[in-house]
Design an enzyme around this catalytic site. Structure first.
Site, PDB file in Angstrom:
ATOM      1  N   LEU A 296       0.852  -1.184   0.000  1.00 39.35           N
ATOM      2  CA  LEU A 296       0.000   0.000   0.000  1.00 39.35           C
ATOM      3  C   LEU A 296       0.895   1.243   0.000  1.00 39.35           C
ATOM      4  O   LEU A 296       1.709   1.425   0.899  1.00 39.35           O
ATOM      5  CB  LEU A 296      -0.914   0.002   1.221  1.00 39.35           C
ATOM      6  CG  LEU A 296      -1.846  -1.215   1.350  1.00 39.35           C
ATOM      7  CD1 LEU A 296      -2.693  -1.094   2.608  1.00 39.35           C
ATOM      8  CD2 LEU A 296      -2.730  -1.358   0.129  1.00 39.35           C
ATOM      9  N   SER A 297       0.755   2.079  -1.001  1.00 41.06           N
ATOM     10  CA  SER A 297       1.567   3.288  -1.147  1.00 41.06           C
ATOM     11  C   SER A 297       0.651   4.504  -1.109  1.00 41.06           C
ATOM     12  O   SER A 297      -0.373   4.544  -1.794  1.00 41.06           O
ATOM     13  CB  SER A 297       2.355   3.245  -2.457  1.00 41.06           C
ATOM     14  OG  SER A 297       3.059   4.441  -2.655  1.00 41.06           O
ATOM     15  N   ASP A 298       1.018   5.496  -0.287  1.00 40.53           N
ATOM     16  CA  ASP A 298       0.178   6.676  -0.139  1.00 40.53           C
ATOM     17  C   ASP A 298       0.417   7.711  -1.226  1.00 40.53           C
ATOM     18  O   ASP A 298      -0.387   8.609  -1.418  1.00 40.53           O
ATOM     19  CB  ASP A 298       0.399   7.308   1.234  1.00 40.53           C
ATOM     20  CG  ASP A 298       1.849   7.713   1.452  1.00 40.53           C
ATOM     21  OD1 ASP A 298       2.706   7.196   0.714  1.00 40.53           O
ATOM     22  OD2 ASP A 298       2.126   8.525   2.341  1.00 40.53           O
ATOM     23  N   LYS A 299       1.525   7.600  -1.949  1.00 38.99           N
ATOM     24  CA  LYS A 299       1.805   8.570  -3.001  1.00 38.99           C
ATOM     25  C   LYS A 299       2.822   7.977  -3.962  1.00 38.99           C
ATOM     26  O   LYS A 299       3.475   6.973  -3.678  1.00 38.99           O
ATOM     27  CB  LYS A 299       2.336   9.880  -2.420  1.00 38.99           C
ATOM     28  CG  LYS A 299       3.620   9.728  -1.623  1.00 38.99           C
ATOM     29  CD  LYS A 299       4.068  11.061  -1.069  1.00 38.99           C
ATOM     30  CE  LYS A 299       5.369  10.909  -0.293  1.00 38.99           C
ATOM     31  NZ  LYS A 299       5.862  12.178   0.231  1.00 38.99           N
TER      32      LYS A 299
ATOM     33  N   THR B 242       6.820   7.445  -3.167  1.00 39.57           N
ATOM     34  CA  THR B 242       7.352   6.279  -2.460  1.00 39.57           C
ATOM     35  C   THR B 242       7.880   5.241  -3.437  1.00 39.57           C
ATOM     36  O   THR B 242       8.853   4.547  -3.159  1.00 39.57           O
ATOM     37  CB  THR B 242       6.253   5.667  -1.574  1.00 39.57           C
ATOM     38  OG1 THR B 242       5.724   6.684  -0.733  1.00 39.57           O
ATOM     39  CG2 THR B 242       6.800   4.549  -0.717  1.00 39.57           C
TER      40      THR B 242
END
Length: 480
Positions: free
Chosen positions: A422-425, A428
């Site tokens: 899971l990557s928030d932006k 990353t």
């Protein structure tokens, strides 16, 4: 007087006071707050009331003296190792042992213990080297007698005025008082704290910026701030200058934390606030270790331990049933008449003693239900897999000359059970790297207008043209 980039050393004094026991604290401080006085000649250096720790941090777990007992205690805290230790002890009792009193189970168990000990020793040796390297790193410190001196990171103490140079690690939690940049700011890399590779702009205290231009000896101030805590977003304090009528409030934006790097700035100056285990990162690590335990267990080993408990419960049930049936069979008058089937002590023993002997005899016989080969293979695979991770060239970063490092050889198998990331932006995944494409300044053009999308479209057109001509495309992209 000795001079350097710090300026003259004449008259500079640093004193530390614990306000919980001192009656000479500033009026704006709170009970329990720490106080640092610069050029404070009216307050003496009180060593009895200060309980500040050294800046030396030890992340290793063992020493030469406690390695054997501590490692053995940790290994036999494992259910599997303790189980086989008990089985070997029972095998030493010749009355119930099928091996004639020889602890044959200790042979594979010793292999497991030695492999685990070698893995722990190798891992702890790497930590010892990293600790020694970090604690011995040299920093320039302002000294009231010798001028600018070189001090090892582990010898820094609260109140030291430290100069940190570009790309150096911030040695402790420090109050940022000035830098080489005109606006008194700096760029900090906090990837060791939160994983963010973006540089964070930090500002120094406005009233102390001028003192860093060769005038540090003119800094006459009293700093009062809160005791150490593990909260990364909280810092409360005040700075009282001699020429100021009201104290200057200090917040988290002026605090540079340990384990961060200085980037894009020649040097900065800071006053050490917290050292060693009092720093926020160390207190947070200690808090996490107290919650989860020092030795982390992987998911696979946690599942193996759960299955071992079930197997052990099943083994106890089978042993009880077998022991009860054996006692019932031997207490029958017809069976006891067959004297040649029993030993003399079995015929004369009571029912409870006979039950106990049969129970442990069956317990030893059924010990093969727990596979010790699984434990041996697991320990050897962990040790070798950690080496292959560090030797993997695909995990090597050539631009910083840094290979992959396996900090813990007991949980790296969890990498094989990762299903989702899971990557928030996008930063990353893209490492925040941007490539220059095109710029138009007046009538001058710089770079190329070609973008990744444009190149992909051109490649697609070339592939389609080659397909129409009956040739295989150069790229392996499947166009629809």
């Amino acid at each position: 007087q000795p001079r350097s980039s710090y300026g003259s050393m004449h008259g500079l004094k640093v004193s530390l006071v614990d306000n919980s026991q001192s009656q000479r604290a500033p009026t704006h401080s709170r009970p329990g707050d720490r106080t640092i006085n610069l050029n404070g000649s009216d307050i003496q250096y009180e060593t009895d009331t200060t309980t500040y720790v050294t800046n030396s941090v030890i992340t290793s777990q063992y020493t030469w003296f406690n390695f054997v007992p501590k490692n053995l205690f940790e290994q036999f805290s494992s259910l599997a190792n303790f189980y086989f230790l008990v089985i070997g002890a029972l095998q030493c009792i010749s009355a119930i042992s099928p091996t004639g009193g020889l602890p044959s189970q200790y042979v594979p168990l010793s292999v497991v213990v030695m492999v685990s000990a070698a893995r722990a020793a190798y891992q702890d040796r790497q930590k010892h080297r990293a600790d020694a390297q970090r604690n011995s790193y040299q920093y320039e410190v302002l000294d009231n007698l010798q001028g600018v001196v070189k001090k090892q990171s582990g010898h820094l103490k609260v109140g030291d005025i430290v100069k940190v140079k570009e790309n150096d690690l911030v040695p402790a939690d420090m109050l940022f008082i000035g830098s080489s940049l005109k606006k008194g700011h700096c760029f900090i890399d906090k990837s060791n704290l939160n994983g963010e590779t973006c540089l964070e702009v930090c500002s120094s205290v406005v009233e102390t910026r001028e003192c860093c231009n060769g005038k540090l000896t003119t800094l006459n101030a009293c700093i009062s701030y809160e005791p150490p805590n593990h909260i990364f977003t909280q810092f409360r304090g005040s700075l009282s200058l001699a020429h100021s009528t009201s104290p200057i409030p200090l917040s988290m934006k002026y605090l540079l934390m340990r384990e961060t790097y200085l980037r894009n700035c020649s040097y900065i100056y800071g006053i050490v606030m917290y050292t060693g285990n009092d720093t926020k990162i160390q207190m947070s690590n200690c808090l996490d270790g107290a919650k989860t335990g020092r030795n982390k267990v992987s998911r696979i080993m946690a599942r193996v331990n759960k299955y071992l408990r079930r197997i052990l419960l099943l083994q106890v049930v089978l042993c009880v049933v077998a022991a009860v049936m054996s006692v019932a069979q031997e207490t029958e008058s017809d069976m006891r008449a067959l004297w040649y089937l029993w030993e003399d002590d079995e015929l004369s023993s009571s029912g409870f003693a006979l039950f106990c002997s049969k129970f442990f005899a069956w317990f030893i016989l059924l010990s093969q239900m727990v596979p010790i080969s699984l434990v041996v293979s697991s320990e050897m695979v962990k040790f070798l897999q950690a080496l292959f991770i560090q030797w993997d060239l695909e995990l090597y970063a050539p631009h910083i000359n840094k290979p992959a490092k396996c900090n813990s050889t007991s949980i790296h198998e969890d990498l094989g059970v990762v299903d989702y990331i899971l990557s928030d932006k996008t930063g990353t995944l893209t490492q925040n790297k941007m490539e220059f494409r095109y710029a138009l300044c007046g009538q001058a053009e710089f770079g190329s207008k070609e973008t990744c999308i444009a190149r992909a479209v051109q490649q697609r057109e070339r592939d389609l043209a080659m397909l129409q001509e009956g040739h295989s495309p150069a790229s392996h992209t499947q166009w629809t």
